[in-house]
Scaffold this motif. Sequence first.
Motif, PDB file in Angstrom:
ATOM      1  N   ASP A  33       0.805  -1.224   0.000  1.00  0.00           N
ATOM      2  CA  ASP A  33       0.000   0.000   0.000  1.00  0.00           C
ATOM      3  C   ASP A  33       0.839   1.276   0.000  1.00  0.00           C
ATOM      4  OD1 ASP A  33      -2.288  -1.495  -0.058  1.00  0.00           O
ATOM      5  OD2 ASP A  33      -2.352  -1.691   2.133  1.00  0.00           O
ATOM      6  N   GLU A  34       2.167   1.124  -0.027  1.00  0.00           N
ATOM      7  CA  GLU A  34       3.027   2.322  -0.060  1.00  0.00           C
ATOM      8  C   GLU A  34       3.015   2.924  -1.467  1.00  0.00           C
ATOM      9  OE1 GLU A  34       4.260   3.627   2.481  1.00  0.00           O
ATOM     10  OE2 GLU A  34       4.534   2.054   3.992  1.00  0.00           O
ATOM     11  N   LYS A  35       3.462   4.186  -1.560  1.00  0.00           N
ATOM     12  CA  LYS A  35       3.502   4.850  -2.872  1.00  0.00           C
ATOM     13  C   LYS A  35       4.766   4.407  -3.617  1.00  0.00           C
ATOM     14  CE  LYS A  35       0.635   8.901  -2.679  1.00  0.00           C
ATOM     15  NZ  LYS A  35      -0.169   8.589  -1.509  1.00  0.00           N
ATOM     16  N   LEU A  36       4.718   3.196  -4.129  1.00  0.00           N
ATOM     17  CA  LEU A  36       5.840   2.595  -4.851  1.00  0.00           C
ATOM     18  C   LEU A  36       5.264   1.780  -5.997  1.00  0.00           C
ATOM     19  CD1 LEU A  36       7.677   1.045  -1.750  1.00  0.00           C
ATOM     20  CD2 LEU A  36       8.584   2.925  -3.136  1.00  0.00           C
ATOM     21  N   PHE A  80       1.116  -2.794  -8.539  1.00  0.00           N
ATOM     22  CA  PHE A  80       1.764  -4.072  -8.225  1.00  0.00           C
ATOM     23  C   PHE A  80       1.652  -4.981  -9.448  1.00  0.00           C
ATOM     24  CE2 PHE A  80       1.379  -8.556  -7.001  1.00  0.00           C
ATOM     25  CZ  PHE A  80       2.722  -8.748  -6.704  1.00  0.00           C
ATOM     26  N   ILE A  81       2.805  -5.311  -9.992  1.00  0.00           N
ATOM     27  CA  ILE A  81       2.828  -6.070 -11.252  1.00  0.00           C
ATOM     28  C   ILE A  81       3.605  -7.360 -11.040  1.00  0.00           C
ATOM     29  CG2 ILE A  81       3.640  -5.984 -13.673  1.00  0.00           C
ATOM     30  CD1 ILE A  81       3.525  -2.724 -12.524  1.00  0.00           C
ATOM     31  N   ILE A 342      10.926   5.349   3.108  1.00  0.00           N
ATOM     32  CA  ILE A 342       9.995   6.293   2.460  1.00  0.00           C
ATOM     33  C   ILE A 342       9.767   7.525   3.339  1.00  0.00           C
ATOM     34  CG2 ILE A 342       7.557   6.561   1.731  1.00  0.00           C
ATOM     35  CD1 ILE A 342       7.771   3.494   1.022  1.00  0.00           C
ATOM     36  N   ASN A 343       9.685   7.293   4.662  1.00  0.00           N
ATOM     37  CA  ASN A 343       9.410   8.409   5.581  1.00  0.00           C
ATOM     38  C   ASN A 343      10.678   9.115   6.053  1.00  0.00           C
ATOM     39  OD1 ASN A 343       6.687   7.866   5.404  1.00  0.00           O
ATOM     40  ND2 ASN A 343       6.752   6.395   7.093  1.00  0.00           N
ATOM     41  N   GLY A 344      11.819   8.702   5.527  1.00  0.00           N
ATOM     42  CA  GLY A 344      13.087   9.340   5.907  1.00  0.00           C
ATOM     43  C   GLY A 344      13.519   9.009   7.330  1.00  0.00           C
TER      44      GLY A 344
END
Length: 425
Positions: A33-36, A80-81, A342-344
């Motif tokens: 669910d992350e922005k990736l 997601f692939i 992602i959140n640093g």
Amino acid sequence: MDNTLNIPETTLKRVVVIGGGFAGINFIKHIKDEKLQIVLLDRHNYHLFQPLLYQVATAGLEPGSIASPLRNLLTPDDDFIFRVARVDYIDQEKNRLKTGDGALAYDYLVIACGATPNFFGNKELSKTVHTLKTAEDAISIREYFFSHFEKAARSTDKEKHEKPLEVTIVGGGPTGVEVAGAIAELKRNILVKDYPTLNVDSIRITLVEALDRLLPAMSGYSGRISKKYLKKLGVEVKLGKMVNSYDGETIEFKDETTQNCDMLIWAAGVKGNLINGFTDDQIEKGQLLVDEFNRVAVYENVFAIGDIAFQKDKNYEKGLPMLAQVAIQQGNHLGKNFTNIINGNPLEPFRFKNKGAMATVGRNKAVVELSAKIKFGGFLGWLSWILVHLFQILGFRRKLVVMGHWIYSYFTYDKGNRIIIHNQP
Ligand SMILES: Cc1cc2nc3c(=O)[nH]c(=O)nc-3n(C[C@H](O)[C@H](O)[C@H](O)COP(=O)(O)OP(=O)(O)OC[C@H]3O[C@@H](n4cnc5c(N)ncnc54)[C@H](O)[C@@H]3O)c2cc1C
């Protein structure tokens, strides 16, 4: 950006995961669910529950009950692939990998491609023995085994009726012990009924281990109990013996003794399933050397988890064991660390929590170790083994199917998957 696998272009960072085993899928579940953009590549279209492979090899379960389609486990969506592809080469310098179907660029790479049988440098052995690492291996063992009996049954050679099979399992770890026990039960409960014209009693089942005890990764108690169980089932246990060569008919041991053998099942160990592109100093004992954050040395965007990773901690100076529980914990942990990236936030080091070990030898016979003090065997051990494995199999349908097979077999002593598909005369 290279893209020959029909992966959509994106403005998101691309994480490529190689391998949909325990490590890979647990990692993906955490970051889905992350922005990736997440791309999973696996040479198979399914996740395989390897701890029950021996039951496929010995006709207890069909392959579909321990293999879960990856598209079913992790539903594809815009970000997601999944692609069936074999990764052949990783160019760490250029952040790019090569598959049989073309190249793909990544921002982050997570290598979770598992292990492969270890012949300890003896390449000749790989040509004559049966291994037990993939679904194909398990089916091949099952088919070879039952074809052998069919051949003996239709032969007019009396000697083949008198001595239908000599099978040797090499490796006294959980896999070797489980295979030996399952074959002994097949002999006792099934072959004797299926092949009344053959002298099934004379089938010789030998378990060979190089060390002086069985289940070397468990306590002396479990080693002794499992040996006792196997002897009860009629398995000959040979300890302190190393295989030198096998020509398809005779095993020659390092101590120069020999033994006739129609079928040798190699369960003597595994090593990392290395992909080309790594330098010698990135490899330790055939695995990718990782730090406490599962990063492969030098490149901060390349990670390895599960059986392919060599990671030490203070309790495991020789590296963490190549077990499902390590792969699952590393997958989950790296997933959490990706959220930190992602959140640093700073990365958290991985610490393995050992949840115990178990092995089954057959009906009502298993050994379980929850800690140095809590160990048990017998029916309670066997029941615990069943419950833990049912819990770990992925998917409700597969749990039901496996449970159904086990209940049916328990009451009827039958194993219904004695099917020969490929090995026809
Ligand atoms: C017979 C057997 C019994 C076992 N019993 C137990 C047990 O009782 N308890 C326990 O804890 N552990 C057990 N294990 C070990 C356990 O299965 C492994 O530790 C675990 O599967 C490791 O997970 P992984 O994700 O690292 O690798 P795997 O689960 O092996 O997954 C690796 C994935 O990578 C894919 N792959 C490999 N190479 C490539 C490539 N080049 N390109 C694309 N895809 C690739 C494979 O298709 C596979 O899907 C057993 C193993 C075996 C073989």
